[in-house]
Design a protein around this motif. Structure first.
Motif, PDB file in Angstrom:
ATOM      1  N   ASP A 143       0.848  -1.199   0.000  1.00 17.99           N
ATOM      2  CA  ASP A 143       0.000   0.000   0.000  1.00 17.99           C
ATOM      3  C   ASP A 143       0.881   1.245   0.000  1.00 17.99           C
ATOM      4  O   ASP A 143       1.200   1.791   1.063  1.00 17.99           O
ATOM      5  CB  ASP A 143      -0.928   0.003   1.218  1.00 17.99           C
ATOM      6  N   GLN A 348      -6.879  12.188  -3.166  1.00 20.24           N
ATOM      7  CA  GLN A 348      -8.006  11.822  -2.314  1.00 20.24           C
ATOM      8  C   GLN A 348      -7.776  12.415  -0.928  1.00 20.24           C
ATOM      9  O   GLN A 348      -6.685  12.311  -0.366  1.00 20.24           O
ATOM     10  CB  GLN A 348      -8.122  10.301  -2.214  1.00 20.24           C
ATOM     11  N   TYR A 365     -14.998  12.020   3.405  1.00 18.57           N
ATOM     12  CA  TYR A 365     -14.267  11.922   2.150  1.00 18.57           C
ATOM     13  C   TYR A 365     -14.735  13.034   1.211  1.00 18.57           C
ATOM     14  O   TYR A 365     -15.928  13.286   1.076  1.00 18.57           O
ATOM     15  CB  TYR A 365     -14.510  10.560   1.493  1.00 18.57           C
ATOM     16  N   GLU A 367     -14.188  14.685  -2.776  1.00 19.10           N
ATOM     17  CA  GLU A 367     -13.689  14.473  -4.130  1.00 19.10           C
ATOM     18  C   GLU A 367     -13.114  15.792  -4.650  1.00 19.10           C
ATOM     19  O   GLU A 367     -13.854  16.717  -4.957  1.00 19.10           O
ATOM     20  CB  GLU A 367     -14.831  13.990  -5.036  1.00 19.10           C
ATOM     21  N   GLN A 394      -8.511   5.178   7.531  1.00 18.63           N
ATOM     22  CA  GLN A 394      -8.712   3.911   6.834  1.00 18.63           C
ATOM     23  C   GLN A 394     -10.194   3.613   6.643  1.00 18.63           C
ATOM     24  O   GLN A 394     -10.608   3.100   5.596  1.00 18.63           O
ATOM     25  CB  GLN A 394      -8.031   2.793   7.607  1.00 18.63           C
ATOM     26  N   ARG A 397     -11.544   5.829   3.829  1.00 13.00           N
ATOM     27  CA  ARG A 397     -11.078   5.327   2.519  1.00 13.00           C
ATOM     28  C   ARG A 397     -11.891   4.086   2.139  1.00 13.00           C
ATOM     29  O   ARG A 397     -12.314   3.931   0.988  1.00 13.00           O
ATOM     30  CB  ARG A 397      -9.598   4.957   2.576  1.00 13.00           C
ATOM     31  N   LYS A 398     -12.126   3.193   3.098  1.00 13.56           N
ATOM     32  CA  LYS A 398     -12.841   1.944   2.820  1.00 13.56           C
ATOM     33  C   LYS A 398     -14.292   2.237   2.424  1.00 13.56           C
ATOM     34  O   LYS A 398     -14.818   1.645   1.479  1.00 13.56           O
ATOM     35  CB  LYS A 398     -12.796   1.032   4.038  1.00 13.56           C
ATOM     36  N   GLU A 399     -14.939   3.143   3.171  1.00 12.40           N
ATOM     37  CA  GLU A 399     -16.327   3.461   2.876  1.00 12.40           C
ATOM     38  C   GLU A 399     -16.473   4.060   1.478  1.00 12.40           C
ATOM     39  O   GLU A 399     -17.466   3.839   0.790  1.00 12.40           O
ATOM     40  CB  GLU A 399     -16.875   4.436   3.923  1.00 12.40           C
ATOM     41  N   HIS A 400     -15.462   4.817   1.054  1.00 13.11           N
ATOM     42  CA  HIS A 400     -15.524   5.427  -0.273  1.00 13.11           C
ATOM     43  C   HIS A 400     -15.362   4.390  -1.373  1.00 13.11           C
ATOM     44  O   HIS A 400     -16.036   4.467  -2.406  1.00 13.11           O
ATOM     45  CB  HIS A 400     -14.417   6.480  -0.407  1.00 13.11           C
ATOM     46  N   THR A 401     -14.512   3.397  -1.145  1.00 11.59           N
ATOM     47  CA  THR A 401     -14.245   2.399  -2.196  1.00 11.59           C
ATOM     48  C   THR A 401     -15.289   1.301  -2.230  1.00 11.59           C
ATOM     49  O   THR A 401     -15.458   0.636  -3.269  1.00 11.59           O
ATOM     50  CB  THR A 401     -12.852   1.772  -2.006  1.00 11.59           C
ATOM     51  N   ASP A 402     -15.984   1.060  -1.103  1.00 10.65           N
ATOM     52  CA  ASP A 402     -16.999  -0.010  -1.065  1.00 10.65           C
ATOM     53  C   ASP A 402     -18.223   0.338  -1.909  1.00 10.65           C
ATOM     54  O   ASP A 402     -18.568   1.494  -2.074  1.00 10.65           O
ATOM     55  CB  ASP A 402     -17.428  -0.258   0.393  1.00 10.65           C
TER      56      ASP A 402
END
Length: 402
Positions: A143, A348, A365, A367, A394, A397-402
């Motif tokens: 990462d 990001q 998050y 944009e 973290q 970031r995870k919530e944005h990518t899920d």
């Protein structure tokens, strides 16, 4: 059984030994819990080439690194840290990692700081350095954004000790830039190793300079000028035989490229620029840290066509706002950069302070390609009074990518 030489000269008379002491032929000379009580006994151990097992050596080194970290956390000054003796006790966890270096970036920072502080006096240093390099490259491949985030955050926290953070971050910047320049082999070899130890000749003084409120003394200026030579001397004493690594360390400050091995010119240029870039982004008591854009402009000002290409690759690799640094958005929020974006100027980010100046409980998050959340300006870490939570970063970031 594998043995490591005992650092007899570093042992204080009367202090108990936390390890068994052996002769190279397997004879037990001293049991753990005993002490060296006289200079005559010390000379006897020298004469018998006193050793310890490799596992004891690694555990003792780990206990020393833990001691240094504790002293730093307690706010001890560098003089007190320099006088720190080898610990007289080991705990079970000192043995758990064995020969392998485990943990995250801050664990590597702690290990590397201990090795840089001790130099040639370190116990079994080369396997620890090799393990640090291997683990750092493993974490970087897993990462890169989290790597940059943690190290740039650590760079702003002077209590962690500056020298090791600077070394790790310089090595990572070299690796990521080298990849853009199709120098990937060098990134995982001599160049990366050189970055980790380039300042070993002034590691303690480097931390002292980072914390002192006065300008460098003349003696400190001399050390800064001469530390590449001293670093090479120490590395040779430690057993480093990689001539490319030694060459890059020796000439990493030198602009005159006629010195050193011709095939290392590109690696030396890259390390010199990465070293300067990271240094300018670190705060001092005597000055504020530069923003990434400011540091890049300062380092690459007056660059030759060759160094300009490195600077361009570095900007592409890191972005204009690297993870772990701070920005203000056009809507007034203050945010921390969490990952690089598709464009260098559109990373990001997550907002940590609202437009009214209040910390937010849940990171948001944003944009940055959206004009409302576009970046207005970078912000110095000193102006951010909020302690950033890696866990919340973290999660965002995870919530944005899920």
């Amino acid at each position: 059984m594998d043995y490591v030489m005992l650092p007899v000269a570093r042992l204080k008379l009367g202090n108990t030994l936390p390890i068994d002491v052996w002769a190279p032929d397997g004879r037990l000379l001293l049991r753990r819990g005993q002490a060296i009580l006289s200079e005559q006994q010390r000379e006897m151990l020298h004469a018998h080439q006193a050793c310890m097992t490799a596992s004891d050596a690694r555990a003792w080194q780990k206990s020393y690194e833990r001691l240094i970290n504790t002293l730093l956390q307690r706010g001890a000054d560098l003089d007190a840290i320099m006088r720190a003796e080898l610990p007289s006790e080991l705990v079970e966890t000192d043995y758990l990692s064995g020969a392998q270096v485990l943990g995250g970036w801050l664990d590597l920072q702690e290990i590397l700081r201990g090795l840089l502080y001790q130099g040639e006096a370190a116990i079994n240093p080369l396997p620890r350095l090799a393990g640090t390099e291997s683990r750092a490259l493993e974490l970087l491949r897993a990462d890169p954004d989290e790597c940059l985030f943690i190290l740039f955050q650590a760079l702003a926290d002077i209590s962690l000790g500056y020298c090791a953070t600077h070394a790790l971050l310089s090595a990572v910047v070299c690796a990521l830039t080298a990849e853009k320049l199709d120098m990937a082999a060098a990134a995982g070899g001599s160049l990366f190793r050189a970055a980790l130890v380039m300042n070993i000749g002034m590691a303690r003084e480097q931390d002292k300079l980072a914390m002192q409120s006065s300008l460098p003394t003349e003696a400190q200026r001399v050390l800064v000028r001469e530390h590449p030579c001293k670093s090479v001397e120490l590395l040779r004493l430690m057993g480093v035989s990689d001539e490319d690594q030694l060459d890059i360390v020796r000439w990493h400050h030198e602009v005159n490229e006629s010195h050193g091995l011709a095939h290392n010119v590109m690696a030396r240029r890259l390390l010199r620029l990465a070293d300067g870039f990271v240094a300018k982004m670190a705060a001092r008591k005597t000055r504020l840290a530069m923003s990434p854009l400011g540091a890049a402009k300062s380092v690459f000002l007056g660059a030759t066509p060759d160094t300009a290409s490195i600077g361009s690759a570095m900007a592409t690799a890191l972005g204009f706002y690297p993870p772990g640094t701070y920005v203000q958005l056009f809507n007034g929020e203050k945010a921390v950069v969490v990952a690089r974006g598709l464009r260098a100027n559109q990373p990001q980010v997550v907002s940590i302070v609202n437009a009214g100046g209040m910390p937010v409980s849940k990171y948001l998050y944003r944009e940055t390609s959206n004009p409302r959340f576009a970046i207005r300006t970078p912000i110095n870490a000193e102006r951010i009074k909020v302690k950033v939570s890696l866990e919340k970063v973290q999660k965002a970031r995870k919530e944005h990518t899920d």
